[in-house]
Design an enzyme around this catalytic site. Structure first.
Site, PDB file in Angstrom:
ATOM      1  N   GLU A   1      69.095  20.673 -10.346  1.00  0.00           N
ATOM      2  CA  GLU A   1      69.251  21.770 -11.716  1.00  0.00           C
ATOM      3  C   GLU A   1      69.281  21.126 -12.978  1.00  0.00           C
ATOM      4  OE1 GLU A   1      68.548  24.420 -12.937  1.00  0.00           O
ATOM      5  OE2 GLU A   1      69.309  26.118 -12.063  1.00  0.00           O
TER       6      GLU A   1
ATOM      7  N   ASP B   1      76.054  26.986 -15.987  1.00  0.00           N
ATOM      8  CA  ASP B   1      76.932  27.631 -16.907  1.00  0.00           C
ATOM      9  C   ASP B   1      77.787  28.707 -16.012  1.00  0.00           C
ATOM     10  OD1 ASP B   1      77.141  27.804 -19.770  1.00  0.00           O
ATOM     11  OD2 ASP B   1      77.029  29.885 -19.301  1.00  0.00           O
TER      12      ASP B   1
ATOM     13  N   ASP C   1      64.875  23.357 -23.515  1.00  0.00           N
ATOM     14  CA  ASP C   1      64.134  23.892 -24.454  1.00  0.00           C
ATOM     15  C   ASP C   1      64.986  24.803 -25.338  1.00  0.00           C
ATOM     16  OD1 ASP C   1      64.531  25.982 -22.552  1.00  0.00           O
ATOM     17  OD2 ASP C   1      63.108  27.160 -23.982  1.00  0.00           O
TER      18      ASP C   1
HETATM   19  P1  5GP Z   1      73.465  30.113 -15.744  1.00  0.00           P
HETATM   20  O1  5GP Z   1      72.837  31.271 -15.170  1.00  0.00           O
HETATM   21  O2  5GP Z   1      74.440  28.961 -15.005  1.00  0.00           O
HETATM   22  O3  5GP Z   1      74.661  30.999 -16.645  1.00  0.00           O
HETATM   23  O4  5GP Z   1      72.614  29.590 -16.667  1.00  0.00           O
HETATM   24  C1  5GP Z   1      72.003  28.481 -16.282  1.00  0.00           C
HETATM   25  C2  5GP Z   1      70.492  28.529 -17.072  1.00  0.00           C
HETATM   26  O5  5GP Z   1      70.907  28.852 -18.561  1.00  0.00           O
HETATM   27  C3  5GP Z   1      70.034  26.997 -17.053  1.00  0.00           C
HETATM   28  O6  5GP Z   1      69.202  26.659 -15.767  1.00  0.00           O
HETATM   29  C4  5GP Z   1      69.157  27.170 -18.470  1.00  0.00           C
HETATM   30  O7  5GP Z   1      68.043  27.345 -18.105  1.00  0.00           O
HETATM   31  C5  5GP Z   1      70.029  27.987 -19.135  1.00  0.00           C
HETATM   32  N1  5GP Z   1      70.949  27.126 -19.965  1.00  0.00           N
HETATM   33  C6  5GP Z   1      72.532  27.310 -20.171  1.00  0.00           C
HETATM   34  N2  5GP Z   1      72.689  26.461 -20.867  1.00  0.00           N
HETATM   35  C7  5GP Z   1      71.817  25.974 -21.746  1.00  0.00           C
HETATM   36  C8  5GP Z   1      71.630  24.799 -22.881  1.00  0.00           C
HETATM   37  O8  5GP Z   1      72.456  24.444 -23.291  1.00  0.00           O
HETATM   38  N3  5GP Z   1      70.526  24.640 -23.144  1.00  0.00           N
HETATM   39  C9  5GP Z   1      69.212  25.056 -22.648  1.00  0.00           C
HETATM   40  N4  5GP Z   1      67.874  24.855 -22.930  1.00  0.00           N
HETATM   41  N5  5GP Z   1      69.486  26.115 -21.593  1.00  0.00           N
HETATM   42  C10 5GP Z   1      70.340  26.371 -21.310  1.00  0.00           C
END
Ligand code: 5GP
Length: 178
Positions: free
Chosen positions: A102, A106, A162
């Site tokens: 991954e 987050d 991105d």
């Molecule tokens: P979660 O489902 O854990 O809240 O979010 C994870 C996804 O959010 C990651 O796989 C990514 O696609 C996006 N994401 C979370 N933080 C960032 C960041 O700082 N930069 C970017 N480009 N994407 C992020």
């Protein structure tokens, strides 16, 4: 030139990332010796991490990719994100030691969904390797076996990450200036 403006300070340069990825590769090499390792990356944020990590592991291994689309209604409400698998793994997983690669975890909701989907395919083992992690943001319980860096709640771009589909090609991780 076109990247000026939204790209903020460097958070991790290419050298720091490479050093950590090398360490992670060594650890994975030790842990999976004699196994049937499949690195399964989640597109597209992992493109460079996957390529570098795979070359840091000194074992025969397979590589495959899954892709998801995620439409997030409210980032902080469990179940509010609508995630779909748009590209499945291209092989059966039942005899594989699957290591999901991954970019960043987050809330964990994206990965939680992916792990449930993959677990149903009954791999021999199923673990997680992430480059970046924000464990203090977690809304679901997840075991993360390999973690590159624990990072602050700042939006990152570069090294595969991105902003509006741009800036993945920066060789370092930068903070976003918006
Ligand atoms: P979660 O489902 O854990 O809240 O979010 C994870 C996804 O959010 C990651 O796989 C990514 O696609 C996006 N994401 C979370 N933080 C960032 C960041 O700082 N930069 C970017 N480009 N994407 C992020």
């Amino acid at each position: 030139m076109i990247q000026q403006g939204v790209i903020g300070p460097v958070y991790l340069d290419g050298k720091a990332i490479a050093a950590r990825v090398t360490e992670m590769g060594r650890e994975i090499t030790q842990d999976y010796e004699g196994g049937n390792l499949l690195l399964l990356s989640v597109l597209k944020g992992t493109v460079f991490f996957m390529a570098d990590l795979a070359r840091a592991v000194s074992l025969p291994l397979e590589m495959d990719y899954v892709a998801i689309s995620s439409y997030q209604q409210d980032h902080d409400v469990p179940g509010a994100s609508n995630i779909q698998i748009t590209k499945d793994a291209g092989m059966p997983l039942f005899d594989k030691d699957v290591l999901v690669v991954e970019d960043i975890i987050d809330t964990g909701l994206t990965l939680y969904y992916i792990l449930r989907f993959l677990a149903a395919k009954q791999p021999r083992s199923l673990e997680v390797c992430t480059l970046l992690d924000r464990p203090y943001r977690r809304l679901v319980d997840l075991d993360v076996r390999y973690r590159g860096f624990t990072v602050p709640d700042t939006y990152f771009v570069g090294y595969g990450f991105d902003y509006r589909q741009l800036h993945r090609n920066l060789p370092h991780l930068a903070e976003l200036n918006v």
